[in-house]
Scaffold this motif. Structure first.
Motif, PDB file in Angstrom:
ATOM      1  N   GLY A 359      -7.832 -10.778  -5.965  1.00 38.51           N
ATOM      2  CA  GLY A 359      -6.565 -10.429  -6.604  1.00 38.51           C
ATOM      3  C   GLY A 359      -5.588  -9.833  -5.599  1.00 38.51           C
ATOM      4  N   GLU A 360      -6.076  -8.981  -4.718  1.00 34.70           N
ATOM      5  CA  GLU A 360      -5.202  -8.398  -3.704  1.00 34.70           C
ATOM      6  C   GLU A 360      -4.667  -9.470  -2.767  1.00 34.70           C
ATOM      7  N   SER A 361      -5.559 -10.445  -2.436  1.00 34.78           N
ATOM      8  CA  SER A 361      -5.099 -11.526  -1.539  1.00 34.78           C
ATOM      9  C   SER A 361      -4.049 -12.418  -2.211  1.00 34.78           C
ATOM     10  N   MET A 362      -4.121 -12.619  -3.535  1.00 37.03           N
ATOM     11  CA  MET A 362      -3.150 -13.458  -4.234  1.00 37.03           C
ATOM     12  C   MET A 362      -1.804 -12.751  -4.356  1.00 37.03           C
ATOM     13  N   THR A 363      -1.791 -11.492  -4.622  1.00 35.11           N
ATOM     14  CA  THR A 363      -0.535 -10.760  -4.784  1.00 35.11           C
ATOM     15  C   THR A 363       0.035 -10.248  -3.479  1.00 35.11           C
ATOM     16  N   ASP A 364      -0.685 -10.369  -2.436  1.00 31.02           N
ATOM     17  CA  ASP A 364      -0.233  -9.825  -1.164  1.00 31.02           C
ATOM     18  C   ASP A 364       0.713 -10.834  -0.494  1.00 31.02           C
ATOM     19  N   GLY A 366       1.826 -10.443   2.630  1.00 28.34           N
ATOM     20  CA  GLY A 366       1.638 -10.257   4.061  1.00 28.34           C
ATOM     21  C   GLY A 366       1.447 -11.565   4.805  1.00 28.34           C
ATOM     22  N   PRO A 367       0.607 -12.486   4.319  1.00 27.23           N
ATOM     23  CA  PRO A 367       0.424 -13.759   5.054  1.00 27.23           C
ATOM     24  C   PRO A 367       1.714 -14.567   5.178  1.00 27.23           C
ATOM     25  N   LEU A 368       2.577 -14.541   4.100  1.00 31.71           N
ATOM     26  CA  LEU A 368       3.835 -15.281   4.193  1.00 31.71           C
ATOM     27  C   LEU A 368       4.742 -14.701   5.261  1.00 31.71           C
ATOM     28  N   VAL A 369       4.768 -13.378   5.303  1.00 32.28           N
ATOM     29  CA  VAL A 369       5.588 -12.730   6.325  1.00 32.28           C
ATOM     30  C   VAL A 369       5.089 -13.109   7.713  1.00 32.28           C
ATOM     31  N   LYS A 370       3.780 -13.133   7.846  1.00 36.40           N
ATOM     32  CA  LYS A 370       3.204 -13.509   9.133  1.00 36.40           C
ATOM     33  C   LYS A 370       3.537 -14.953   9.502  1.00 36.40           C
ATOM     34  N   LEU A 371       3.530 -15.850   8.456  1.00 38.01           N
ATOM     35  CA  LEU A 371       3.883 -17.259   8.714  1.00 38.01           C
ATOM     36  C   LEU A 371       5.342 -17.387   9.158  1.00 38.01           C
ATOM     37  N   LYS A 372       6.219 -16.657   8.483  1.00 36.53           N
ATOM     38  CA  LYS A 372       7.634 -16.723   8.855  1.00 36.53           C
ATOM     39  C   LYS A 372       7.837 -16.222  10.283  1.00 36.53           C
TER      40      LYS A 372
END
Length: 422
Positions: A359-364, A366-372
């Motif tokens: 659940g934390e990984s789905m709502t987080d 952080g990965p999108l920010v890292k991708l950008k």
């Protein structure tokens, strides 16, 4: 100072003159040159020499509680620290009499340091003493007595005391009455008779006096005896003599005679004690048998009286055993169920933790920010690469253009040369 007295034991061996080296005997041999000096023999001589040197005044002034006796340094004292301190204080006093400086040691000073200082003082006094420090640290024994004897001899020489040889009284006996050989043997008979009568009177009066003296002696013996001796002096004399009167008889247990005597003695003791012990044991056995019979009769009576209750008790005990078995089985089932429950709870906690992580990984975000951020870095790197490629292509074009102009000039120069040749 001059003293005239009867010499005792080792004192008679000393001479009036001579230097200190000849007066100081070897410590290994004592005064008489023996290989093993006896402290019990040396100590009385030491006492006499200390009295000559004024020891009693020293004891009254400095050590009021101590009174030296003939066995003080021969046997160990009940208080060894007090005995050792007395020896060291006496040694310091004798060193002063020998005109050597030696500080009186403290009562609580280390005995090893004190004995080392004593040996150094003996070396300074140039006294032949060949005993180790451990012997002196005991505060009694052969080494202590030998050292005190040597110091007393040296102090007597230093103080100028001269010991005269012993004087013995002359044996003076009355001489026999002179006999006149020319005198006539025949005398008056009347004189002899008178003399005989006087002798008889004297014997009769003497007999009467002897009877009266015997009566006086008997009356004296019947009187209460009162001692005129000092009890303290008597105790000191007993302490002096007691160690010398002890006799040690070592019994060899390996000797067959001792074994035989011991067996005979034990056999006699056993034979004497067997009848009394048999009587006592017989009485004890009778009392025990009577007690057993009374207990058995009482047991039979109780069994007959409480037979029904005993049956009920056995039935209840069997029921209790069945109930306890069921209880044990239920306890086992409960323990198994509790174990299963713990396992299930552990699995449930693991599943919950996995669900929370997902659940934390789905709502987080952080990965999108890292991708950008990664995309931006890639675009920037692409721009840098394009710029580098442009600069490199421009330099290559410039180099090619320079090479083309050089080739054109070379071709023109070749054509001109050919034209000139034609």
């Amino acid at each position: 100072m001059s003293v005239r007295r009867t010499a005792s034991r080792g004192e008679a061996a000393e001479e009036d003159g001579g230097d200190e080296g000849s007066r100081a005997p070897s410590a290994a041999g004592g005064e008489g040159g023996l290989e093993a000096p006896n402290p019990a023999v040396l100590m009385p001589d030491i006492l006499e020499k200390l009295k000559l040197l004024g020891y009693e005044e020293f004891a009254d002034e400095h050590v009021e509680r101590w009174r030296l006796h003939a066995a003080y340094f021969v046997v160990p004292h009940p208080k060894p620290n007090e005995q050792f301190f007395f020896f060291t204080s006496l040694f310091a006093w004798l060193m002063k009499l020998n005109r050597f400086n030696f500080a009186k040691p403290d009562r609580f000073e280390d005995p090893n340091i004190t004995t080392r200082n004593i040996l150094e003082g003996v070396k300074r006094a140039k006294i032949a003493f060949d005993y180790p420090a451990a012997k002196l640290k005991q505060g009694h024994g052969e080494a202590v007595c030998v050292l005190l004897n040597l110091l007393c001899n040296a102090a007597i020489d230093a103080q100028g005391i001269r010991l005269a040889p012993p004087t013995y009284p002359s044996d003076s006996y009355p001489e026999e009455a002179p006999v006149d050989e020319e005198e006539e043997v025949g005398t008056d008979i009347a004189d002899t008779v008178a003399v005989n009568e006087e002798e008889e009177d004297e014997t009769y009066s003497g007999a009467i006096g002897s009877v009266e003296s015997k009566r006086e002696e008997v009356s004296r013996e019947n009187k209460i005896l009162e001692s005129a001796t000092d009890p303290n002096a008597w105790k000191i004399e007993v302490e002096n003599v007691a160690p010398l009167l002890k006799m040690r008889v070592e019994i060899d247990n390996k000797e067959w005679r001792t074994h035989l005597e011991q067996t005979k003695e034990l056999q006699g003791n056993i034979e004497n004690k067997v009848p009394s012990t048999q009587d006592h044991l017989g009485k004890l056995s009778n009392t025990i048998q009577q007690a057993i019979e009374s207990i058995s009769t009482r047991e039979k009576y109780l069994n007959s009286q409480y037979k029904n209750l005993m049956q009920e008790y056995h039935e209840v005990q069997e029921q209790l055993e069945e109930v306890t078995k069921k209880f044990d089985e239920r306890n086992r089932d409960v323990s198994e169920r509790s174990n299963q429950l713990t396992q299930i709870t552990e699995n449930l906690e693991q599943i919950k933790s996995q669900m929370d992580e997902r659940g934390e990984s789905m709502t987080d975000t952080g990965p999108l920010v890292k991708l950008k951020e990664a995309m931006k870095k890639v675009k920037k790197e692409i721009k840098d690469m394009d710029l580098r490629i442009g600069t490199v292509s421009h330099t290559l074009l410039h180099i090619r253009m320079q090479q083309g102009t050089v080739e054109d000039e070379r071709n023109k120069s070749r054509e001109r040369e050919e034209d000139d040749d034609d």
